[in-house]
Design a protein around this motif. Structure first.
Motif, PDB file in Angstrom:
ATOM      1  N   SER A  28      -3.358  -0.179  94.494  1.00 43.97           N
ATOM      2  CA  SER A  28      -3.324  -1.507  95.080  1.00 43.97           C
ATOM      3  C   SER A  28      -4.668  -2.235  95.027  1.00 43.97           C
ATOM      4  O   SER A  28      -4.746  -3.402  95.318  1.00 43.97           O
ATOM      5  CB  SER A  28      -2.854  -1.412  96.538  1.00 43.97           C
ATOM      6  OG  SER A  28      -3.790  -0.626  97.247  1.00 43.97           O
ATOM      7  N   VAL A  29      -5.734  -1.530  94.652  1.00 43.75           N
ATOM      8  CA  VAL A  29      -7.025  -2.210  94.654  1.00 43.75           C
ATOM      9  C   VAL A  29      -7.439  -2.556  93.234  1.00 43.75           C
ATOM     10  O   VAL A  29      -7.498  -1.699  92.376  1.00 43.75           O
ATOM     11  CB  VAL A  29      -8.097  -1.308  95.299  1.00 43.75           C
ATOM     12  CG1 VAL A  29      -9.456  -1.967  95.199  1.00 43.75           C
ATOM     13  CG2 VAL A  29      -7.741  -1.045  96.737  1.00 43.75           C
ATOM     14  N   PRO A  30      -7.681  -3.822  93.014  1.00 39.89           N
ATOM     15  CA  PRO A  30      -8.199  -4.187  91.703  1.00 39.89           C
ATOM     16  C   PRO A  30      -9.559  -3.533  91.525  1.00 39.89           C
ATOM     17  O   PRO A  30     -10.471  -3.795  92.309  1.00 39.89           O
ATOM     18  CB  PRO A  30      -8.308  -5.709  91.761  1.00 39.89           C
ATOM     19  CG  PRO A  30      -8.208  -6.088  93.209  1.00 39.89           C
ATOM     20  CD  PRO A  30      -7.669  -4.921  93.973  1.00 39.89           C
ATOM     21  N   SER A  31      -9.663  -2.649  90.564  1.00 40.04           N
ATOM     22  CA  SER A  31     -10.798  -1.745  90.554  1.00 40.04           C
ATOM     23  C   SER A  31     -12.124  -2.456  90.339  1.00 40.04           C
ATOM     24  O   SER A  31     -13.141  -2.000  90.792  1.00 40.04           O
ATOM     25  CB  SER A  31     -10.602  -0.691  89.469  1.00 40.04           C
ATOM     26  OG  SER A  31     -10.465  -1.325  88.226  1.00 40.04           O
ATOM     27  N   GLY A  32     -12.137  -3.565  89.647  1.00 40.86           N
ATOM     28  CA  GLY A  32     -13.427  -4.142  89.320  1.00 40.86           C
ATOM     29  C   GLY A  32     -13.848  -5.299  90.200  1.00 40.86           C
ATOM     30  O   GLY A  32     -14.941  -5.801  90.054  1.00 40.86           O
ATOM     31  N   ARG A  33     -13.006  -5.754  91.104  1.00 41.62           N
ATOM     32  CA  ARG A  33     -13.322  -6.982  91.811  1.00 41.62           C
ATOM     33  C   ARG A  33     -14.412  -6.755  92.842  1.00 41.62           C
ATOM     34  O   ARG A  33     -14.326  -5.857  93.672  1.00 41.62           O
ATOM     35  CB  ARG A  33     -12.072  -7.538  92.483  1.00 41.62           C
ATOM     36  CG  ARG A  33     -12.102  -9.040  92.595  1.00 41.62           C
ATOM     37  CD  ARG A  33     -10.795  -9.579  93.038  1.00 41.62           C
ATOM     38  NE  ARG A  33     -10.531  -9.246  94.437  1.00 41.62           N
ATOM     39  CZ  ARG A  33      -9.312  -9.301  94.961  1.00 41.62           C
ATOM     40  NH1 ARG A  33      -8.278  -9.619  94.221  1.00 41.62           N
ATOM     41  NH2 ARG A  33      -9.151  -9.016  96.232  1.00 41.62           N
ATOM     42  N   GLY A  34     -15.420  -7.551  92.809  1.00 42.45           N
ATOM     43  CA  GLY A  34     -16.482  -7.392  93.783  1.00 42.45           C
ATOM     44  C   GLY A  34     -17.607  -8.360  93.525  1.00 42.45           C
ATOM     45  O   GLY A  34     -17.558  -9.158  92.592  1.00 42.45           O
ATOM     46  N   MET A  35     -18.611  -8.290  94.387  1.00 43.80           N
ATOM     47  CA  MET A  35     -19.763  -9.165  94.197  1.00 43.80           C
ATOM     48  C   MET A  35     -21.034  -8.411  94.546  1.00 43.80           C
ATOM     49  O   MET A  35     -21.004  -7.371  95.205  1.00 43.80           O
ATOM     50  CB  MET A  35     -19.628 -10.401  95.081  1.00 43.80           C
ATOM     51  CG  MET A  35     -19.639 -10.071  96.573  1.00 43.80           C
ATOM     52  SD  MET A  35     -19.481 -11.516  97.621  1.00 43.80           S
ATOM     53  CE  MET A  35     -21.120 -12.181  97.508  1.00 43.80           C
ATOM     54  N   GLN A  36     -22.142  -8.978  94.070  1.00 45.14           N
ATOM     55  CA  GLN A  36     -23.428  -8.362  94.363  1.00 45.14           C
ATOM     56  C   GLN A  36     -24.092  -9.149  95.491  1.00 45.14           C
ATOM     57  O   GLN A  36     -24.048 -10.379  95.481  1.00 45.14           O
ATOM     58  CB  GLN A  36     -24.311  -8.404  93.107  1.00 45.14           C
ATOM     59  CG  GLN A  36     -25.632  -7.683  93.290  1.00 45.14           C
ATOM     60  CD  GLN A  36     -26.561  -7.865  92.092  1.00 45.14           C
ATOM     61  OE1 GLN A  36     -26.559  -8.912  91.450  1.00 45.14           O
ATOM     62  NE2 GLN A  36     -27.355  -6.849  91.793  1.00 45.14           N
TER      63      GLN A  36
ATOM     64  N   TYR B   9     -26.679  -4.518  96.582  1.00 47.85           N
ATOM     65  CA  TYR B   9     -25.429  -3.908  97.024  1.00 47.85           C
ATOM     66  C   TYR B   9     -24.234  -4.580  96.366  1.00 47.85           C
ATOM     67  O   TYR B   9     -24.266  -5.785  96.078  1.00 47.85           O
ATOM     68  CB  TYR B   9     -25.296  -4.002  98.557  1.00 47.85           C
ATOM     69  CG  TYR B   9     -26.420  -3.276  99.256  1.00 47.85           C
ATOM     70  CD1 TYR B   9     -26.519  -1.893  99.174  1.00 47.85           C
ATOM     71  CD2 TYR B   9     -27.387  -3.987  99.944  1.00 47.85           C
ATOM     72  CE1 TYR B   9     -27.574  -1.229  99.770  1.00 47.85           C
ATOM     73  CE2 TYR B   9     -28.442  -3.327 100.546  1.00 47.85           C
ATOM     74  CZ  TYR B   9     -28.540  -1.950 100.456  1.00 47.85           C
ATOM     75  OH  TYR B   9     -29.581  -1.291 101.033  1.00 47.85           O
ATOM     76  N   LEU B  10     -23.211  -3.812  96.159  1.00 52.44           N
ATOM     77  CA  LEU B  10     -21.968  -4.341  95.630  1.00 52.44           C
ATOM     78  C   LEU B  10     -20.938  -4.289  96.750  1.00 52.44           C
ATOM     79  O   LEU B  10     -20.810  -3.267  97.431  1.00 52.44           O
ATOM     80  CB  LEU B  10     -21.475  -3.510  94.446  1.00 52.44           C
ATOM     81  CG  LEU B  10     -22.501  -3.235  93.345  1.00 52.44           C
ATOM     82  CD1 LEU B  10     -21.884  -2.378  92.245  1.00 52.44           C
ATOM     83  CD2 LEU B  10     -23.029  -4.545  92.775  1.00 52.44           C
ATOM     84  N   VAL B  11     -20.251  -5.376  96.922  1.00 49.26           N
ATOM     85  CA  VAL B  11     -19.243  -5.416  97.969  1.00 49.26           C
ATOM     86  C   VAL B  11     -17.881  -5.547  97.313  1.00 49.26           C
ATOM     87  O   VAL B  11     -17.685  -6.401  96.438  1.00 49.26           O
ATOM     88  CB  VAL B  11     -19.473  -6.610  98.908  1.00 49.26           C
ATOM     89  CG1 VAL B  11     -18.394  -6.651  99.988  1.00 49.26           C
ATOM     90  CG2 VAL B  11     -20.849  -6.519  99.541  1.00 49.26           C
ATOM     91  N   THR B  12     -16.982  -4.689  97.716  1.00 49.36           N
ATOM     92  CA  THR B  12     -15.645  -4.766  97.154  1.00 49.36           C
ATOM     93  C   THR B  12     -14.641  -4.358  98.224  1.00 49.36           C
ATOM     94  O   THR B  12     -15.008  -4.036  99.356  1.00 49.36           O
ATOM     95  CB  THR B  12     -15.517  -3.911  95.875  1.00 49.36           C
ATOM     96  OG1 THR B  12     -14.253  -4.187  95.272  1.00 49.36           O
ATOM     97  CG2 THR B  12     -15.590  -2.425  96.186  1.00 49.36           C
ATOM     98  N   GLU B  13     -13.376  -4.399  97.826  1.00 49.65           N
ATOM     99  CA  GLU B  13     -12.319  -4.165  98.787  1.00 49.65           C
ATOM    100  C   GLU B  13     -11.613  -2.869  98.445  1.00 49.65           C
ATOM    101  O   GLU B  13     -11.505  -2.509  97.277  1.00 49.65           O
ATOM    102  CB  GLU B  13     -11.343  -5.329  98.664  1.00 49.65           C
ATOM    103  CG  GLU B  13     -10.330  -5.424  99.764  1.00 49.65           C
ATOM    104  CD  GLU B  13      -9.322  -6.525  99.476  1.00 49.65           C
ATOM    105  OE1 GLU B  13      -8.568  -6.858 100.392  1.00 49.65           O
ATOM    106  OE2 GLU B  13      -9.290  -7.025  98.330  1.00 49.65           O
TER     107      GLU B  13
END
Ligand code: ADP
Ligand code: MG
Length: 658
Positions: A467-475, A480-484
């Motif tokens: 269920s988690v889009p593996s690459g979605r995130g921000m720096q 640090y990388l923030v993702t869900e």
């Protein structure tokens, strides 16, 4: 069955011209070579409109007799060799007898020449391969050739001709190659009405180099000279500060002929490894002198490339000569210099370059490409540094993305092996999220307790992955990388994650028995204290298992003979010092496994992106996509956490929703 027929001479010449004459610069090269072969001491070059309107080369060489002129422009007619055996003892620049025939086929060509013995000169005019009768003319001793309207009868070739400026640039380059190789000859070069080069004869090669490059290299040319049996290698290499964005200022002259040789270029790059930033190239003017019998110059129509009988030996000779030179000069001292000026100018970029080298190598391994360091050989494959030098812009983005794309496995933030005891209750203010609000945040102090969620909460990795889009995130904050995740929000330390990924991959390679060692061409002396040398020599056997071979070298100096190829971009001396420190600190002989691990940590740490490195969106995505490659994504090799998880429950609580 179509007819098989002999092609007319004019067609044969046009075909040959296609190989020999690519642009005006090719004509300049061929005519200059003929002048040098004719023993000229003065040669004047004149171009109009980049050579497309006129190329004129006049020399004071031996000249030709009237009756020789038609032969000079006949194909396969030469005065320089007589039989096939002569091909292996060629001492002239030309020998194929094709140049004048080719040029005369595709231009309006006029040849005037006179020998020292004759009172008058002779002239031969050829229009697109059609000769007029030879006629007498007045001219000085020597030869003058005028080539007008090049490609007038080959419109296709004409289409490839660029601007006047570009063509002049190529012609100047052809001119400089000959002028550099023959400092004893007086050369001039004019374009339209401007005198671009006036190069009087000199005894000293350095003066010719400075004259060609307008004193640009007044400072920083380092003389090298080395003879290995019948091969002499001499010339100048540039101080690292003279580096360039491409390898065009790397000249190699073989018996007076300018050549390009990938293997030698590679050796040059290797010699400067660690001294230059990635994507920068050293400057070099090298002369090779060897018996014509050990090199085949008849492998390329314009003879730009040659084939050496023993190119591996040449590679080693160049590399070891340069390394020896660099060892005995203060170049390395500058690199390691603690003085602030040197450190900021030189040391900084080098660290960066080494890191990128390692990263590229590591990523190459990760992507399944074998880009390990090479041993000297006839045609060594590109090293990572060289590969990147070929297209500096390709790094780091492409490699990283490639690395990311190669994965097809689903994202699993936490391994199954991760024990429940490692999960710390977020409700505890002492170890949980509450602490993150204080200046002494867990991020800064790197506590063992890192994950913030209820101990009772269980998670299903499979569910997470689906269920988690593996690459979605921000720096954020460039570190640090923030993702869900399915559970909530994940914050990842970019350096720690990348380091972990690289570490895992390197370890796999090593455990698979793929640890290559690299023998140093010039063993590296490392000066140690008596205690240090004792402890390191004591550990000799273990070190040799690791691919690090050392031997005593009198006093307390130890020689590093070979070291792990995977550490090719690290300084072997520095590597040994780090090992020494560890040995002294540990106070016991290192186990091979521990030692390996230590080395792997070192490499991964150096190779990984750092906190503070700004990443593009694609890089963030690539990194996040690689989380699954980590068997143990939650701790970097130093034991620091790589990720913090804020569960939704915890967030709800913080926002007073529950
Ligand atoms: P190659 O240089 O391979 O012999 P070329 O077609 O360039 O073939 O020249 C043919 C011949 O013309 C040379 O072998 C040489 O004898 C003569 N020649 C050409 N240019 C000159 C020159 N500038 N001075 C004296 N002889 C020349
Ligand atoms: Mg020639």
């Amino acid at each position: 069955m179509p007819e098989i027929r002999q092609l007319p001479t004019s067609v044969i010449n046009k075909i040959a011209a296609g190989e020999v004459v690519e642009r005006p610069a090719s004509v300049v090269k061929e005519l200059l070579e003929n002048s040098v072969d004719a023993g000229a001491t003065r040669v004047d070059v004149l171009l109009e409109q980049g050579g497309m309107q006129l190329i004129r080369v006049a020399d004071n060489g031996c000249g030709m007799r009237a009756e020789q002129l038609p032969l000079a422009i006949a194909s396969h007619a030469t005065s320089k060799i007589q039989d096939a055996d002569d091909l292996f003892s060629v001492r002239t620049l030309g020998f194929r007898g094709e140049a004048l025939a080719s040029i005369a086929e595709i231009s309006h060509f006029v040849l005037r020449s006179r020998t020292g013995e004759s009172d008058a000169g002779a002239e031969l005019e050829v229009m697109g391969g059609v000769s007029q009768p030879v006629s007498p003319c007045g001219c000085p001793v020597g030869t003058a050739i005028e080539v007008r309207n090049l490609f007038f009868n080959t419109p296709v070739r004409r289409k490839f001709i660029r601007t006047t400026q570009t063509e002049t640039g190529h012609a100047v380059e052809a001119f400089l190659r000959i002028a550099l190789a023959h400092p004893q000859v007086h050369f001039t070069f004019r374009h339209n009405d401007r005198l671009l080069y006036e190069l009087p004869p000199v005894d000293n090669w350095r003066e010719r180099i400075l004259a060609c490059f307008r004193d640009e290299f007044d400072q920083g040319l380092i003389w090298i000279d080395n003879s290995d049996s019948d091969v002499r290698l001499s010339g100048f290499v540039g101080d690292p500060s003279l580096n360039r964005a491409n390898n065009r200022l790397q000249y190699v002259f073989l018996n007076g002929r300018c050549i390009r040789d990938k293997s030698l270029q590679h050796a040059l790059g290797e010699a400067y490894r660690g001294l230059l930033m990635v994507g920068r190239f050293p400057v070099a003017f090298l002369r090779l002198e060897m018996p014509p019998s050990v090199v085949d110059v008849n492998v390329h129509p314009t003879k730009l490339e040659v084939r050496f009988q023993d190119s591996g030996r040449l590679y080693s000779q160049l590399l070891s000569t340069l390394r020896q030179k660099f060892l005995s000069t203060d170049l390395t001292a500058r690199v390691n210099s603690p003085s602030p000026a040197a450190a900021s100018v030189v040391a900084e970029p080098i660290e960066e370059a080494q890191r990128r080298d390692l990263a590229a190598w590591a990523l190459g391994v990760a992507a399944g490409r074998d880009v390990g360091p090479t041993s000297p050989g006839s045609s060594p494959p590109l090293s990572p540094a060289a590969a990147m030098n070929a297209d500096p812009a390709a790094f780091p983005r492409d490699l990283r993305l490639d690395f990311g794309r190669s994965s097809s496995q689903p994202f699993r933030p936490f391994p199954d092996s991760w024990s429940a005891t490692q999960r710390i209750a977020g409700s505890s203010p002492a170890t949980g999220l509450a602490a993150a609000d204080t200046p002494q945040s867990p991020l800064a102090t790197a506590p063992a307790a890192v994950v913030v969620h209820e101990p009772s909460v269980t998670y299903a990795p499979e569910r997470v992955s689906s269920s988690v889009p593996s690459g979605r995130g921000m720096q954020v904050q460039n570190r640090y990388l923030v993702t869900e995740s399915e559970e909530g929000m994940v914050i990842i330390d970019q350096h720690a994650l990348h380091e972990r990924i690289l570490y895992e991959q390197l370890r796999t390679k090593v455990l698979d028995g793929a640890l290559e060692t690299q023998r140093l061409l010039v063993p590296e002396p490392v000066h140690l204290t008596p205690a240090e040398s004792a402890v390191v020599l004591d550990a000799r056997d273990v070190l040799s298992e690791l691919g690090i071979e050392i031997s005593p070298f009198g006093g307390d100096t130890v020689l590093v003979m070979s070291y792990p190829a995977m550490l090719a971009s690290l300084n072997p001396g520095e590597l040994l010092r780090q090992i020494v420190n560890q040995l002294l600190a540990g106070g016991k002989r290192p186990e091979r496994r521990d030692m390996l691990d230590e080395l792997l940590h070192m490499v991964a740490c150096k190779a990984a992106i750092k906190a503070g490195d700004k990443l593009s969106l694609e890089e963030v995505t690539a990194l996040l996509e690689q989380r699954h490659l980590c068997q143990d994504a939650h701790h970097c090799p130093h034991g620091r956490p790589t990720a913090l998880v804020f569960t939704r429950d915890e967030l709800d609580r913080r926002f007073k929703r529950t």
